[in-house]
Design an enzyme around this catalytic site. Structure first.
Site, PDB file in Angstrom:
ATOM      1  N   ASP A  26      -0.433 104.658  38.885  1.00  0.00           N
ATOM      2  CA  ASP A  26       0.393 103.445  39.692  1.00  0.00           C
ATOM      3  C   ASP A  26       1.979 104.743  39.775  1.00  0.00           C
ATOM      4  O   ASP A  26       2.443 104.300  39.204  1.00  0.00           O
ATOM      5  CB  ASP A  26       0.482 102.839  39.391  1.00  0.00           C
ATOM      6  CG  ASP A  26       1.988 101.986  39.626  1.00  0.00           C
ATOM      7  OD1 ASP A  26       2.066 101.660  41.135  1.00  0.00           O
ATOM      8  OD2 ASP A  26       2.372 100.605  39.413  1.00  0.00           O
ATOM      9  N   GLU A  40      10.596 103.943  40.536  1.00  0.00           N
ATOM     10  CA  GLU A  40      10.379 102.790  40.250  1.00  0.00           C
ATOM     11  C   GLU A  40      10.572 103.279  39.015  1.00  0.00           C
ATOM     12  O   GLU A  40      10.156 102.837  37.927  1.00  0.00           O
ATOM     13  CB  GLU A  40       8.981 102.483  40.903  1.00  0.00           C
ATOM     14  CG  GLU A  40       8.911 100.963  40.047  1.00  0.00           C
ATOM     15  CD  GLU A  40       6.957 100.817  40.072  1.00  0.00           C
ATOM     16  OE1 GLU A  40       7.012 100.339  41.427  1.00  0.00           O
ATOM     17  OE2 GLU A  40       7.139  99.311  39.441  1.00  0.00           O
ATOM     18  N   GLU A  50      -3.556  92.970  42.759  1.00  0.00           N
ATOM     19  CA  GLU A  50      -2.941  92.628  41.997  1.00  0.00           C
ATOM     20  C   GLU A  50      -2.441  91.064  42.292  1.00  0.00           C
ATOM     21  O   GLU A  50      -1.268  90.081  42.509  1.00  0.00           O
ATOM     22  CB  GLU A  50      -1.473  92.865  41.368  1.00  0.00           C
ATOM     23  CG  GLU A  50      -1.416  93.866  41.219  1.00  0.00           C
ATOM     24  CD  GLU A  50       0.037  95.256  41.340  1.00  0.00           C
ATOM     25  OE1 GLU A  50       0.918  94.591  41.899  1.00  0.00           O
ATOM     26  OE2 GLU A  50       0.106  95.855  40.249  1.00  0.00           O
TER      27      GLU A  50
HETATM   28  C1  BDP Z   1       3.091  98.661  41.540  1.00  0.00           C
HETATM   29  C2  BDP Z   1       4.762  97.663  41.350  1.00  0.00           C
HETATM   30  C3  BDP Z   1       4.917  96.686  42.094  1.00  0.00           C
HETATM   31  C4  BDP Z   1       4.015  96.545  43.450  1.00  0.00           C
HETATM   32  C5  BDP Z   1       2.463  97.344  43.448  1.00  0.00           C
HETATM   33  C6  BDP Z   1       1.855  97.882  44.537  1.00  0.00           C
HETATM   34  O1  BDP Z   1       5.269  97.928  40.324  1.00  0.00           O
HETATM   35  O2  BDP Z   1       5.842  96.246  42.538  1.00  0.00           O
HETATM   36  O3  BDP Z   1       3.497  95.954  44.301  1.00  0.00           O
HETATM   37  O4  BDP Z   1       2.875  98.421  42.620  1.00  0.00           O
HETATM   38  O5  BDP Z   1       1.648  99.096  44.547  1.00  0.00           O
HETATM   39  O6  BDP Z   1       3.963 100.171  41.412  1.00  0.00           O
HETATM   40  O7  BDP Z   1       1.197  96.978  45.477  1.00  0.00           O
END
Ligand code: BDP
Length: 685
Positions: free
Chosen positions: A339, A367, A266
């Protein structure tokens, strides 16, 4: 005299239960711990028993040379009633084992077990049982819904909140022995001397409770913090920088646990920025930590923007690296391949890296599951993953047996949960969200405990006034059904990632954001069109099914064999496809969404019976949040069904409750929430 008694009793019965703000969690009153009579840890253990234990006298025995006890490890313990029946002995090869034994004894008493003839021997399933806080140094919490961060960085190390000790105590009581203090999206500042001093203050408070501190690091810290020209893991000056940084950390915190790393994920920096691999990055850090017995938890949460199915990418990147990581590297794998969705299949990585230590990462914070507004007991979701058979070595190679070291005998075993804790009075926002913190710890301690057992334990300790019958009803008809209910009203039949852009709270299956990565948008996942719904990950599609071992790859691959609760995860299914119960896919979808709504209404009814058996404060807090959940469930149902109806062009069966919202209103509705806030209410238009 006699005649007054009934009156007095009647009077007692109508007394309201004392108000309870939920701050004491599942614990009884905290004892005053005298300083260093025996050892800080044993002092805590004996004070806990002095305050809370009402049975026979308890004796602690630290027996480092006992073979039996050594086999249970320093955290394991034996609790036995003495032969003469006049006392109880807790013995362990380690002081933390004595502390865990004390908490076990209290738990047995407080959950009403027979403590007259004890002969218990316990060894934790995982060596490292770790909370991951996604807390930023500015006090916000990424995906946190229970207020600001618990760590008051600005005040540390001079001012110490009493909650730090309470936090350590709560973790020790359920066997959690590690905490990563900061967000995986880590600021390089966390490794500055200024912050290390603050972290040392926390570590000193946590230490007697057996709780070790770990940190998330930013891979480009050598550049960002150290002023180096590169963070290339093969560059000598970079290795030296990490070596001396690690040395400095241990000079402040001699029992520091190690690093958690999100790299090349990311948009974060990582070894690939320099043409290196995850192995190069992880091993360089592992070498720096090894002299101090520290570990590296290297996350496998990677996916690039591009053509290939996001769900396949972690496997593609990591499987070729199997066997190349140092012994003190553990690859941290999210339970599912995408996720933390309400339901995903288990990540195929678990069955594919036999020569590497793997640890599951679960999300305790909700989340994608209604934040702190929805009551969703998560143990069934986690157990579904842990009990999944990967077939990596014939039958019985479950995720639990692979990660707890019993199958491939890795030297280190670990499990992580992304914390749902903030500075709210009751720690977790929703009173029932405390159960998820509790369940994570208990399950990490003993992976064979059932979700029901854990829910039962938690309820008995947390809501002491409930009658046996109502407690069972809340356990079986609310807690145990709550995850499936959320799946039904949010993402039934294997749908996933249909949540709103950014905050992930409500439904936005239609979401379009100009310029956004397609794999951050719901349409990438649901692929609704005039033919049907779902992502074809079979051999005719992205072929993600091939990442699973036989027979799973065939089962998932064939529409007729695929479990229906994952059918839209693996297949693009025609609207008129006949499901096992004879309904069309469209009708089944309508029924499932409707079931989800009905379930939440049932939760409301059951909870209404708790009035008078639970203090008024927590009773109305839960009641209020259930109302939000019921409204949100209708919002989810209406949004998803009315949107998908544009493609299916089929009617919602007339037997079912019909939508109460207009699609256009829902499409125009946007909530704006920052990181650390929980949406205050659901869709109310
Ligand atoms: C996702 C989230 C994000 C996290 C990412 C992670 O939306 O905020 O930074 O995973 O796990 O679920 O690195």
């Amino acid at each position: 005299m006699k005649s007054y008694l009934p009156i007095i009793f009647a009077f007692f019965f109508i007394l309201p239960l004392a108000a309870d703000d939920g701050s004491s969690l599942w614990l009884s009153k905290a004892p005053v711990v005298p300083s260093n009579v025996l050892s800080p840890t044993v002092d805590i253990a004996s004070s806990e028993l002095r305050e809370g234990w009402h049975g026979l006298p308890v004796n602690f025995q630290l027996a480092q040379s006992s073979k039996v006890l050594r086999a249970l490890g320093k955290d394991g313990f034996v609790i036995q009633t003495d032969k003469n029946g006049k006392g109880i002995t807790i013995s362990s090869a380690g002081e933390t084992g004595l502390l865990y034994g004390a908490y076990e004894l209290l738990r047995l008493q407080n959950t009403g077990s027979d403590c007259s003839h004890l002969n218990i021997s316990e060894k934790p399933s995982y060596q490292f049982r770790i909370l991951n806080h996604w807390d930023n140094i500015d006090g916000t919490v990424e995906r946190g819904y229970a207020g600001h961060s618990l760590w008051f960085w600005k005040e540390l190390p001079d001012k110490i909140s009493p909650r730090y000790q309470a936090y350590a105590r709560a973790n020790a009581s359920i066997g959690i022995n590690g905490t990563v203090l900061n967000n995986v999206n880590a600021s390089p500042q966390i490794l500055s001397v200024e912050y290390l001093k603050k972290i040392k203050a926390l570590a000193d408070i946590f230490r007697p409770y057996g709780l070790k501190v770990y940190l998330s690091i930013n891979f480009s810290s050598p550049v960002a913090l150290g002023g180096l020209a590169t963070s290339d893991p093969l560059d000598k000056s970079v290795c030296r920088w990490w070596g001396s940084k690690v040395k400095e950390i241990y000079s402040f915190i001699p029992d520091f646990g190690g690093f958690l790393v999100k790299a090349n994920s990311e948009g974060l920096p990582g070894p690939q920025d320099y043409g290196r691999t995850h192995v190069d990055g992880a091993n360089m850090l592992a070498d720096a930590l090894k002299p101090y017995h520290g570990i590296v938890m290297w996350r496998a949460f990677v996916y690039k923007s591009g053509d290939d199915d996001r769900a396949k990418q972690a496997y593609q990147e990591f499987v070729p690296l199997d066997g190349q990581f140092r012994e003190n590297v553990i690859i941290q794998v999210k339970n599912g391949p995408v996720d933390f969705q309400p339901r995903e299949p288990f990540s195929p990585l678990f069955g594919a890296m036999k020569k590497t230590a793997l640890m599951p990462e679960f999300q305790i914070t909700q989340e994608y599951l209604g934040a702190s507004n929805h009551l969703v007991y998560l143990a069934p979701l986690w157990k579904e993953c842990l009990n999944s058979d990967t077939y990596s070595d014939g039958q019985g190679a479950t995720v639990a047996r692979i990660t707890d070291g019993s199958l491939y005998h890795q030297p280190f075993t670990a499990i992580a949960g992304v914390a749902n804790i903030g500075d709210d009075k009751n720690w977790c926002g929703h009173p029932f969200a405390q159960a998820n913190w509790y369940a994570f710890g208990r399950m990490a301690w003993n992976v064979d405990l059932t979700s029901q057992q854990i829910a039962g334990e938690w309820l008995k300790q947390t809501f002491k006034g409930l009658s046996d019958s109502l407690r069972s009803e809340i356990k079986d008809q609310i807690m145990m059904k709550s995850r499936e209910a959320a799946v039904d009203y949010m993402t039934p039949l294997g749908l996933h990632h249909m949540m709103a852009w950014g905050h992930h709270y409500g439904p936005e299956p239609w979401c379009v954001v100009p310029g956004a990565r397609p794999d951050w948008l719901p349409s990438y996942y649901h692929r609704a069109d005039s033919i049907g719904l779902g992502y074809d990950r079979s051999s005719t599609g992205s072929n993600a099914t091939a990442q699973y071992h036989s027979p799973l790859c065939d089962i998932y691959d064939q529409l007729s064999l695929c479990p229906e609760n994952l059918i839209l995860w693996f297949h693009h299914v025609p609207w008129t496809y006949k499901m096992k119960d004879g309904r069309t896919l469209w009708d089944e979808l309508c029924y499932d969404y409707n079931d989800g709504v009905q379930e939440v209404r049932l939760f409301q009814k059951i909870w209404s019976k708790a009035k008078g058996q639970v203090d008024a404060q927590r009773f109305s807090d839960v009641q209020h949040r259930l109302r939000i959940q019921a409204r949100d469930a209708v919002w989810w149902r209406d949004a998803c069904l009315l949107y998908f109806q544009r493609f299916s062009k089929m009617p919602i069966p007339s037997q079912l409750e019909q939508p109460v919202h207009e699609l256009k209103d829902m499409m125009n509705y946007h909530i704006h929430i920052t990181n650390y806030e929980c949406p205050p209410y659901g869709f109310t238009k």
